[in-house]
Design a protein around this motif. Structure first.
Motif, PDB file in Angstrom:
ATOM      1  N   ARG A  45      17.199  -5.402 -25.344  1.00 18.57           N
ATOM      2  CA  ARG A  45      17.880  -4.102 -25.154  1.00 18.57           C
ATOM      3  C   ARG A  45      17.905  -3.734 -23.671  1.00 18.57           C
ATOM      4  NH1 ARG A  45      16.479  -0.381 -30.381  1.00 18.57           N
ATOM      5  NH2 ARG A  45      16.780  -2.044 -31.910  1.00 18.57           N
ATOM      6  N   PRO A  46      18.744  -2.737 -23.315  1.00 17.99           N
ATOM      7  CA  PRO A  46      18.766  -2.336 -21.897  1.00 17.99           C
ATOM      8  C   PRO A  46      17.369  -1.948 -21.410  1.00 17.99           C
ATOM      9  CG  PRO A  46      20.513  -1.233 -23.140  1.00 17.99           C
ATOM     10  CD  PRO A  46      19.677  -1.961 -24.139  1.00 17.99           C
ATOM     11  N   GLN A  47      17.068  -2.336 -20.182  1.00 19.84           N
ATOM     12  CA  GLN A  47      15.739  -2.079 -19.609  1.00 19.84           C
ATOM     13  C   GLN A  47      15.338  -0.608 -19.747  1.00 19.84           C
ATOM     14  OE1 GLN A  47      13.702  -4.544 -18.415  1.00 19.84           O
ATOM     15  NE2 GLN A  47      12.152  -2.923 -18.401  1.00 19.84           N
ATOM     16  N   GLU A  48      16.311   0.275 -19.553  1.00 18.82           N
ATOM     17  CA  GLU A  48      16.038   1.709 -19.613  1.00 18.82           C
ATOM     18  C   GLU A  48      15.497   2.111 -20.994  1.00 18.82           C
ATOM     19  OE1 GLU A  48      19.440   4.076 -18.077  1.00 18.82           O
ATOM     20  OE2 GLU A  48      18.757   5.529 -19.577  1.00 18.82           O
ATOM     21  N   GLU A  49      16.092   1.535 -22.033  1.00 19.65           N
ATOM     22  CA  GLU A  49      15.630   1.857 -23.386  1.00 19.65           C
ATOM     23  C   GLU A  49      14.232   1.281 -23.641  1.00 19.65           C
ATOM     24  OE1 GLU A  49      18.440   1.226 -26.559  1.00 19.65           O
ATOM     25  OE2 GLU A  49      16.890   1.389 -28.120  1.00 19.65           O
ATOM     26  N   VAL A  50      14.025   0.064 -23.150  1.00 21.97           N
ATOM     27  CA  VAL A  50      12.707  -0.572 -23.312  1.00 21.97           C
ATOM     28  C   VAL A  50      11.640   0.278 -22.620  1.00 21.97           C
ATOM     29  CG1 VAL A  50      11.342  -2.620 -22.713  1.00 21.97           C
ATOM     30  CG2 VAL A  50      13.685  -2.897 -23.559  1.00 21.97           C
ATOM     31  N   ASP A  51      11.937   0.696 -21.383  1.00 25.73           N
ATOM     32  CA  ASP A  51      10.986   1.529 -20.634  1.00 25.73           C
ATOM     33  C   ASP A  51      10.684   2.822 -21.378  1.00 25.73           C
ATOM     34  OD1 ASP A  51      10.954  -0.346 -18.652  1.00 25.73           O
ATOM     35  OD2 ASP A  51      12.340   0.725 -17.326  1.00 25.73           O
ATOM     36  N   GLN A  52      11.737   3.421 -21.928  1.00 26.42           N
ATOM     37  CA  GLN A  52      11.580   4.680 -22.664  1.00 26.42           C
ATOM     38  C   GLN A  52      10.682   4.474 -23.888  1.00 26.42           C
ATOM     39  OE1 GLN A  52      12.264   7.774 -22.302  1.00 26.42           O
ATOM     40  NE2 GLN A  52      12.151   8.598 -24.381  1.00 26.42           N
ATOM     41  N   LEU A  53      10.881   3.362 -24.571  1.00 27.01           N
ATOM     42  CA  LEU A  53      10.057   3.080 -25.763  1.00 27.01           C
ATOM     43  C   LEU A  53       8.582   2.946 -25.366  1.00 27.01           C
ATOM     44  CD1 LEU A  53      12.479   0.645 -27.612  1.00 27.01           C
ATOM     45  CD2 LEU A  53      11.561   2.774 -28.564  1.00 27.01           C
ATOM     46  N   PHE A  54       8.325   2.264 -24.276  1.00 24.13           N
ATOM     47  CA  PHE A  54       6.935   2.110 -23.837  1.00 24.13           C
ATOM     48  C   PHE A  54       6.344   3.454 -23.401  1.00 24.13           C
ATOM     49  CE2 PHE A  54       7.901  -2.583 -22.710  1.00 24.13           C
ATOM     50  CZ  PHE A  54       7.665  -2.946 -24.022  1.00 24.13           C
ATOM     51  N   ARG A  55       7.182   4.283 -22.760  1.00 20.97           N
ATOM     52  CA  ARG A  55       6.696   5.615 -22.368  1.00 20.97           C
ATOM     53  C   ARG A  55       6.299   6.431 -23.605  1.00 20.97           C
ATOM     54  NH1 ARG A  55      10.408   5.607 -18.116  1.00 20.97           N
ATOM     55  NH2 ARG A  55      12.058   6.480 -19.405  1.00 20.97           N
ATOM     56  N   LEU A  56       7.146   6.338 -24.635  1.00 24.57           N
ATOM     57  CA  LEU A  56       6.846   7.072 -25.867  1.00 24.57           C
ATOM     58  C   LEU A  56       5.565   6.564 -26.529  1.00 24.57           C
ATOM     59  CD1 LEU A  56      10.334   7.492 -27.562  1.00 24.57           C
ATOM     60  CD2 LEU A  56       8.779   9.329 -26.898  1.00 24.57           C
ATOM     61  N   MET A  57       5.358   5.263 -26.472  1.00 29.78           N
ATOM     62  CA  MET A  57       4.131   4.706 -27.059  1.00 29.78           C
ATOM     63  C   MET A  57       2.904   5.206 -26.308  1.00 29.78           C
ATOM     64  SD  MET A  57       5.335   0.806 -27.701  1.00 29.78           S
ATOM     65  CE  MET A  57       6.999   0.561 -28.317  1.00 29.78           C
ATOM     66  N   MET A  58       3.029   5.260 -24.975  1.00 29.56           N
ATOM     67  CA  MET A  58       1.929   5.781 -24.149  1.00 29.56           C
ATOM     68  C   MET A  58       1.593   7.202 -24.574  1.00 29.56           C
ATOM     69  SD  MET A  58       0.570   4.057 -21.653  1.00 29.56           S
ATOM     70  CE  MET A  58       0.114   5.098 -20.288  1.00 29.56           C
ATOM     71  N   GLU A  59       2.650   8.007 -24.699  1.00 28.63           N
ATOM     72  CA  GLU A  59       2.493   9.412 -25.077  1.00 28.63           C
ATOM     73  C   GLU A  59       1.838   9.516 -26.456  1.00 28.63           C
ATOM     74  OE1 GLU A  59       5.920  12.409 -25.448  1.00 28.63           O
ATOM     75  OE2 GLU A  59       6.292  11.401 -23.530  1.00 28.63           O
ATOM     76  N   TYR A  60       2.356   8.711 -27.366  1.00 28.63           N
ATOM     77  CA  TYR A  60       1.842   8.734 -28.734  1.00 28.63           C
ATOM     78  C   TYR A  60       0.342   8.429 -28.737  1.00 28.63           C
ATOM     79  CZ  TYR A  60       1.397   8.010 -33.719  1.00 28.63           C
ATOM     80  OH  TYR A  60       0.996   8.123 -35.034  1.00 28.63           O
ATOM     81  N   LEU A  61      -0.028   7.379 -28.021  1.00 32.28           N
ATOM     82  CA  LEU A  61      -1.429   6.968 -28.012  1.00 32.28           C
ATOM     83  C   LEU A  61      -2.309   8.011 -27.324  1.00 32.28           C
ATOM     84  CD1 LEU A  61      -0.946   3.161 -27.243  1.00 32.28           C
ATOM     85  CD2 LEU A  61      -1.634   4.180 -29.426  1.00 32.28           C
ATOM     86  N   LYS A  62      -1.792   8.542 -26.214  1.00 35.81           N
ATOM     87  CA  LYS A  62      -2.570   9.531 -25.458  1.00 35.81           C
ATOM     88  C   LYS A  62      -2.872  10.765 -26.296  1.00 35.81           C
ATOM     89  CE  LYS A  62      -1.994   8.755 -20.565  1.00 35.81           C
ATOM     90  NZ  LYS A  62      -0.974   8.734 -19.521  1.00 35.81           N
ATOM     91  N   ASN A  63      -1.865  11.202 -27.079  1.00 37.39           N
ATOM     92  CA  ASN A  63      -2.032  12.443 -27.850  1.00 37.39           C
ATOM     93  C   ASN A  63      -2.592  12.211 -29.240  1.00 37.39           C
ATOM     94  OD1 ASN A  63      -0.876  13.825 -25.707  1.00 37.39           O
ATOM     95  ND2 ASN A  63       1.198  13.555 -26.513  1.00 37.39           N
TER      96      ASN A  63
END
Ligand code: IPE
Ligand code: IPE
Ligand code: MG
Length: 245
Positions: free
Chosen positions: A76-94
């Motif tokens: 997928r586009p790099q931007e979408e991949v980056d966004q998915l990883f950011r969301l995972m970070m957020e999910y795990l952090k919270n």
């Protein structure tokens, strides 16, 4: 009595699936339908995961495995991949705060070697922090592929054979299963896929050999407790034979 409650009562608490696996699909289409960016769909999907995790715990499900990012999703586009990883970070952090004391142990399966460093260290932190917890096991598949899982297990098996840790007679299905990323986790009883796609997309290929499959047109961001209950109710009506009579 509300319809919601009635539906819930249809479930037999004695026959709950021990392990539910979910291919959380349809975030992009959900967003598109609303004229939103795909990343908004992923954000909504992440919120839904929280609802479903909590409900699985309430229902007494022991293991929940969710497909968050496949080995093939790198295309997928790099931007979408980056966004998915950011969301995972957020999910795990919270996650710990948002679980409000609910006993949920978090574990990530997949090839961590390709993931951003900060995500890997966040995964390590959450895994360590929750390792002692006994309740629901939430297993998040990130950079996961069923074929990669099996291949990786074969390589470990070969390595163990070459180094005399196992003999030829030790090359068994159990020995292979013990080397999968899911080692120690029982096979899924029920596999749910949302969004109307009827395929595995390389998820848990070995582990789902005898899982009951449930497909729904509901897009993942629209998936709620009642959809989970429907899936479990269908599961409870199935007759599992495992090749017997
Ligand atoms: C599932 O939603 C999330 C991931 C695969 C990461 P999709 O992003 O695949 O959504 P659709 O299939 O394009 O609607
Ligand atoms: C499977 O969905 C992967 C995840 C849900 C993380 P995809 O959207 O990537 O699957 P395909 O491409 O439709 O098979
Ligand atoms: Mg998809």
């Amino acid at each position: 009595m509300g319809a919601k409650k009635e539906r819930k009562m249809e479930l037999n608490p004695e026959a709950m699936p021990r392990h539910i696996a979910i291919i959380m699909d349809g975030n992009g289409r959900w967003a598109k339908k609303r004229g939103l960016s795909r990343s908004m769909g992923h954000r909504e999907g992440s919120r839904v995961l929280k609802i479903i995790v909590e409900e699985c715990y309430n229902l007494g499900i022991r293991y929940l495995t969710v497909f968050a990012f496949s080995c093939e999703n790198w295309s997928r586009p790099q931007e979408e991949v980056d966004q998915l990883f950011r969301l995972m970070m957020e999910y795990l952090k919270n996650s710990e705060k948002e679980l409000k004391g609910k006993p949920v142990r978090i574990r990530v399966i997949g090839d961590k070697s390709g993931l951003p460093e900060e995500l890997v260290s966040e995964i390590r932190r959450v895994e360590q922090n929750t390792a002692h917890i006994d309740g629901l096991d939430l297993i998040i598949a990130i950079n996961y592929g069923g074929r990669q899982d099996i291949l990786n297990a074969c390589r470990t098996l070969l390595d163990d054979y070459k180094n005399d840790r196992i003999g030829e007679s030790g090359i068994t299905m159990d020995a292979l299963a013990q080397r999968l990323w899911t080692a120690g986790i029982p096979d899924p009883d029920l596999l749910i896929r949302t969004s109307g796609e009827i395929r595995f997309s390389n998820f848990l290929l070995w582990q789902c050999a005898y899982s009951e499959l449930y497909f729904t047109d509901t897009l993942w961001p629209d998936f709620r407790k009642k959809h989970l209950h429907d899936a479990i109710a269908h599961y409870q009506r199935r007759e599992r034979r495992f090749g017997g009579l």
